[in-house]
Design an enzyme around this catalytic site. Structure first.
Site, PDB file in Angstrom:
ATOM      1  N   LYS A   1      46.553 117.885   2.981  1.00 22.26           N
ATOM      2  CA  LYS A   1      45.595 118.955   3.288  1.00 22.26           C
ATOM      3  C   LYS A   1      46.251 119.880   4.322  1.00 22.26           C
ATOM      4  CE  LYS A   1      42.827 120.365   6.188  1.00 22.26           C
ATOM      5  NZ  LYS A   1      42.955 121.810   6.218  1.00 22.26           N
TER       6      LYS A   1
ATOM      7  N   GLU B   1      50.533 112.863  15.303  1.00 18.42           N
ATOM      8  CA  GLU B   1      51.406 113.776  16.067  1.00 18.42           C
ATOM      9  C   GLU B   1      50.509 114.850  16.647  1.00 18.42           C
ATOM     10  OE1 GLU B   1      54.611 113.314  16.487  1.00 18.42           O
ATOM     11  OE2 GLU B   1      54.936 111.712  15.036  1.00 18.42           O
TER      12      GLU B   1
ATOM     13  N   CYS C   1      54.448 122.574  19.415  1.00 16.65           N
ATOM     14  CA  CYS C   1      53.964 121.484  20.276  1.00 16.65           C
ATOM     15  C   CYS C   1      54.997 121.122  21.336  1.00 16.65           C
ATOM     16  CB  CYS C   1      53.631 120.273  19.412  1.00 16.65           C
ATOM     17  SG  CYS C   1      55.000 119.788  18.366  1.00 16.65           S
TER      18      CYS C   1
ATOM     19  N   GLU D   1      47.341 123.388  26.430  1.00 13.56           N
ATOM     20  CA  GLU D   1      48.430 124.088  25.749  1.00 13.56           C
ATOM     21  C   GLU D   1      48.095 125.573  25.648  1.00 13.56           C
ATOM     22  OE1 GLU D   1      48.209 121.624  22.098  1.00 13.56           O
ATOM     23  OE2 GLU D   1      50.382 121.780  22.116  1.00 13.56           O
TER      24      GLU D   1
HETATM   25  P1  NAP Z   1      44.134 121.574  14.414  1.00 16.44           P
HETATM   26  O1  NAP Z   1      43.101 122.606  14.619  1.00 16.44           O
HETATM   27  O2  NAP Z   1      43.893 120.226  14.970  1.00 16.44           O
HETATM   28  O3  NAP Z   1      44.343 121.494  12.840  1.00 16.44           O
HETATM   29  C1  NAP Z   1      45.307 120.643  12.271  1.00 16.44           C
HETATM   30  C2  NAP Z   1      44.885 120.308  10.872  1.00 16.44           C
HETATM   31  O4  NAP Z   1      43.664 119.568  10.933  1.00 16.44           O
HETATM   32  C3  NAP Z   1      44.585 121.532  10.016  1.00 16.44           C
HETATM   33  O5  NAP Z   1      44.974 121.267   8.689  1.00 16.44           O
HETATM   34  C4  NAP Z   1      43.083 121.639  10.117  1.00 16.44           C
HETATM   35  O6  NAP Z   1      42.493 122.312   9.043  1.00 16.44           O
HETATM   36  C5  NAP Z   1      42.717 120.183  10.085  1.00 16.44           C
HETATM   37  N1  NAP Z   1      41.358 119.912  10.546  1.00 16.44           N
HETATM   38  C6  NAP Z   1      40.616 120.601  11.434  1.00 16.44           C
HETATM   39  N2  NAP Z   1      39.409 120.015  11.574  1.00 16.44           N
HETATM   40  C7  NAP Z   1      39.402 118.942  10.743  1.00 16.44           C
HETATM   41  C8  NAP Z   1      38.435 117.944  10.416  1.00 16.44           C
HETATM   42  N3  NAP Z   1      37.237 117.908  10.999  1.00 16.44           N
HETATM   43  N4  NAP Z   1      38.765 116.998   9.510  1.00 16.44           N
HETATM   44  C9  NAP Z   1      39.980 117.007   8.916  1.00 16.44           C
HETATM   45  N5  NAP Z   1      40.930 117.934   9.180  1.00 16.44           N
HETATM   46  C10 NAP Z   1      40.640 118.883  10.088  1.00 16.44           C
HETATM   47  O7  NAP Z   1      45.549 122.029  14.972  1.00 16.44           O
HETATM   48  P2  NAP Z   1      46.310 123.392  14.698  1.00 16.44           P
HETATM   49  O8  NAP Z   1      45.657 124.440  15.522  1.00 16.44           O
HETATM   50  O9  NAP Z   1      46.452 123.617  13.238  1.00 16.44           O
HETATM   51  O10 NAP Z   1      47.774 123.054  15.248  1.00 16.44           O
HETATM   52  C11 NAP Z   1      48.100 123.199  16.578  1.00 16.44           C
HETATM   53  C12 NAP Z   1      48.084 121.851  17.269  1.00 16.44           C
HETATM   54  O11 NAP Z   1      48.960 120.970  16.593  1.00 16.44           O
HETATM   55  C13 NAP Z   1      48.615 121.937  18.690  1.00 16.44           C
HETATM   56  O12 NAP Z   1      47.842 121.124  19.522  1.00 16.44           O
HETATM   57  C14 NAP Z   1      50.037 121.388  18.558  1.00 16.44           C
HETATM   58  O13 NAP Z   1      50.537 120.852  19.756  1.00 16.44           O
HETATM   59  C15 NAP Z   1      49.839 120.346  17.516  1.00 16.44           C
HETATM   60  N6  NAP Z   1      51.129 120.036  16.865  1.00 16.44           N
HETATM   61  C16 NAP Z   1      51.697 118.838  17.120  1.00 16.44           C
HETATM   62  C17 NAP Z   1      52.918 118.531  16.556  1.00 16.44           C
HETATM   63  C18 NAP Z   1      53.559 117.209  16.811  1.00 16.44           C
HETATM   64  O14 NAP Z   1      54.505 116.881  16.095  1.00 16.44           O
HETATM   65  N7  NAP Z   1      53.104 116.425  17.772  1.00 16.44           N
HETATM   66  C19 NAP Z   1      53.554 119.452  15.712  1.00 16.44           C
HETATM   67  C20 NAP Z   1      52.935 120.673  15.483  1.00 16.44           C
HETATM   68  C21 NAP Z   1      51.705 120.948  16.057  1.00 16.44           C
HETATM   69  P3  NAP Z   1      42.065 123.857   9.165  1.00 16.44           P
HETATM   70  O15 NAP Z   1      43.304 124.606   9.453  1.00 16.44           O
HETATM   71  O16 NAP Z   1      41.535 124.119   7.840  1.00 16.44           O
HETATM   72  O17 NAP Z   1      41.074 123.948  10.286  1.00 16.44           O
END
Ligand code: NAP
Length: 500
Positions: free
Chosen positions: A199, A274, A308, A404
């Site tokens: 997804k 992650e 991240c 962040e």
């Molecule tokens: P996010 O809002 O948590 O979304 C990540 C994924 O989760 C997206 O596909 C999102 O879908 C989905 N999602 C959101 N709500 C959900 C729910 N209730 N149930 C299931 N899936 C759901 O994060 P983001 O804004 O895309 O990414 C930024 C974050 O990712 C930052 O905190 C960054 O540090 C972290 N990150 C971590 C790493 C690592 O390797 N540790 C790498 C890259 C990024 P939608 O987009 O459709 O809302």
């Protein structure tokens, strides 16, 4: 199994955005990939995909919910036994073809990334190279899911330890690396013998669908690899609530990660999480200041600060504070912000309007905590741009010390001693990446040992390596991606106790 065939590739001389548009049309990236078929939503609803550099539509994908997700689980579950039963070398063959197709379409994929995510095209090209490296690594690693034998505790017994694929895996990915995050999860999962349902993020689903198109061309059996686009809540609930899904591999924010961990508790799924980071970038008095400034520029501004592992807190020791700050501000104000397809662009847009609002809130709060802003001028007047901004003089009570920023905004904090630096660095809930600039080998080891993180960059602003174990501690998650550690995440251990 179908043979490799090439889809139409757009004219190499056309602009990057035209190339992405041509690819979206030629590859028909407007359907989800479920059970070896391209499908729309039952409701026929769509999500519009926006180019963040212009705010204009570049595509639309199906807005799926629970029923379509269940079909993807049915397909992945039905395909599992056959895929897990292949020889490791056969699975490696599919991964190698997939990798080769990514190589064939490198420039198309890079243009697609810039079109939907906004990063400068050179960075998008490097992202594609990263995805290829993961596909290649796990094509090789598939053959190395070694078990063990161990000494028995009775003379007529033999003990064998085996590795088995976990089962059906749900992979939920973020928007900041729309291609690599999909491949970094799916390549090891597929190599291990798992089937996968991806997804992708709503903002950047097209790269995941392109990867699915290449998987189709590589001949992966139906149901082995699936991509569902749509509403995150219902899709997430369908994936986490189904007992047939045996593992969740998630990359995204800590807040959503925690929620999904709770949802997975009911069926006790294996987890690879992650999550968010808050990297300290520590510059000691004995550092090479020019190298530290160069490293901080890369670490802070790559992908407009939306990684991240981006430096979120730059910590500089008293003795070099003024020199570092002067050089870092000068370099920051010289950055060119613009459309990622413009070859002159250093910093692209943020992903959406919500990201702009969030960083504006954090900047206002930083000023309220004593911050002085040093902001570049001349940003485009359309799209989701924010000017590179250095903040000095703010206190560690500012919200951006703990949150962040995910933007080209660089707060700099002053510290006095090595112990102060370690205390500040660790005084947050997350622990993903960190950076140390020093020429004292003793200090480097002392500080690296003391940091509560999963990754330490030493005199280097970049740390990525497909063979290294990437991941965090504390609220940055659990599990590792990359190298043989990444394969192990998708394997269960079973031991056989044999009486002779
Ligand atoms: P996010 O809002 O948590 O979304 C990540 C994924 O989760 C997206 O596909 C999102 O879908 C989905 N999602 C959101 N709500 C959900 C729910 N209730 N149930 C299931 N899936 C759901 O994060 P983001 O804004 O895309 O990414 C930024 C974050 O990712 C930052 O905190 C960054 O540090 C972290 N990150 C971590 C790493 C690592 O390797 N540790 C790498 C890259 C990024 P939608 O987009 O459709 O809302």
């Amino acid at each position: 199994m179908s043979m490799i065939s090439c889809l139409p590739v757009s004219d190499p001389d056309c602009s990057g955005l035209d190339r992405a548009r041509a690819m979206i049309a030629a590859w028909q990236l407007d359907k989800a990939w479920i059970g070896g078929e391209w499908r729309g939503a039952d409701s026929r609803e769509e999500i519009v995909v926006i180019n963040p550099a212009t705010g204009k539509k570049i595509g639309a994908v199906p807005f799926l919910r629970t029923s379509e997700t269940r079909r993807a689980i049915d397909a992945a579950d039905a395909a599992f036994a056959g895929w897990a039963g292949l020889l490791a070398s056969e699975r490696a063959g599919f991964l190698k073809r997939w990798r080769d197709l990514m190589i064939d379409h490198q420039e198309d994929l890079a243009c697609l990334i810039t079109a939907e995510q906004g990063k400068p095209i050179d960075q998008a090209r490097r992202e594609v190279v990263g995805a290829i490296a993961y596909a290649e690594w796990y094509g090789e690693e598939a053959r190395r899911a070694y078990g063990q034998t161990m000494p028995a505790n009775q003379p007529d017994r033999r003990v064998i330890v085996q590795k088995h694929p976990v089962g059906v895996v749900a992979a939920i990915t973020p928007w900041n690396f729309p291609l690599t995050m999909v491949v970094r999860k799916c390549a090891p999962a597929l190599a291990a013998g798992c089937t996968v349902i991806v997804k992708p993020a709503e903002d950047t689903p097209l790269s995941a669908l392109a990867v699915a198109k290449l998987a189709e061309m590589a001949g992966f059996p139906k149901g082995v690899f699936n991509v569902v686009t749509g509403q995150p809540g219902p899709i997430g609930e369908a994936l986490t609530g189904d007992v047939r899904v045996r593992m969740l591999s998630f990359t995204g924010s800590t807040a959503i990660g925690k929620r999904l961990m709770v949802q997975c508790a009911e069926t006790v799924k294996k987890l690879s999480m992650e999550l968010g980071g808050n990297a300290p970038f520590i510059v000691f008095d004995d550092a090479d200041i020019d190298a530290a400034v160069a490293g901080a520029m890369i670490s802070k501004y790559r992908n407009a600060g939306q990684t991240c592992v981006c430096a979120n807190r730059i910590l500089v020791q008293d003795g070099v504070y003024d020199a570092f700050v002067a050089k870092f501000i000068a370099a920051s104000l010289a950055q060119k912000t613009g459309d990622g397809f413009d070859a002159q662009t250093d910093i692209g847009p943020l992903i959406n309007a919500r990201a702009i609002s969030k960083v504006e809130r954090l900047i206002t709060d930083a000023v309220a905590h004593g911050g002085v802003l040093h902001t570049a001028s001349n940003i485009p007047d359309q799209g989701f741009f924010i000017a590179p901004t250095v903040i000095t003089g703010l206190s560690t009570d500012a919200a951006c010390f703990n949150e962040e920023l995910f933007a080209p905004v660089a707060p700099i904090y002053r510290f006095a001693t090595e112990a102060d630096a370690i205390h500040l660095a660790n005084h947050v809930k997350t622990g993903l990446s960190s950076y140390i600039y020093s020429r004292d080998i003793g200090r480097i080891h002392r500080v690296a040992d003391a940091l509560d993180v999963g990754v330490v960059g030493i005199n280097d602003g970049t740390t990525s390596h497909e063979g290294a174990p990437f991941g965090g501690v504390k609220e940055s998650g659990q599990g590792r991606e990359g190298g043989h550690w990444g394969l192990e995440e998708y394997l269960e251990v079973k031991y056989l106790n044999i009486a002779l």
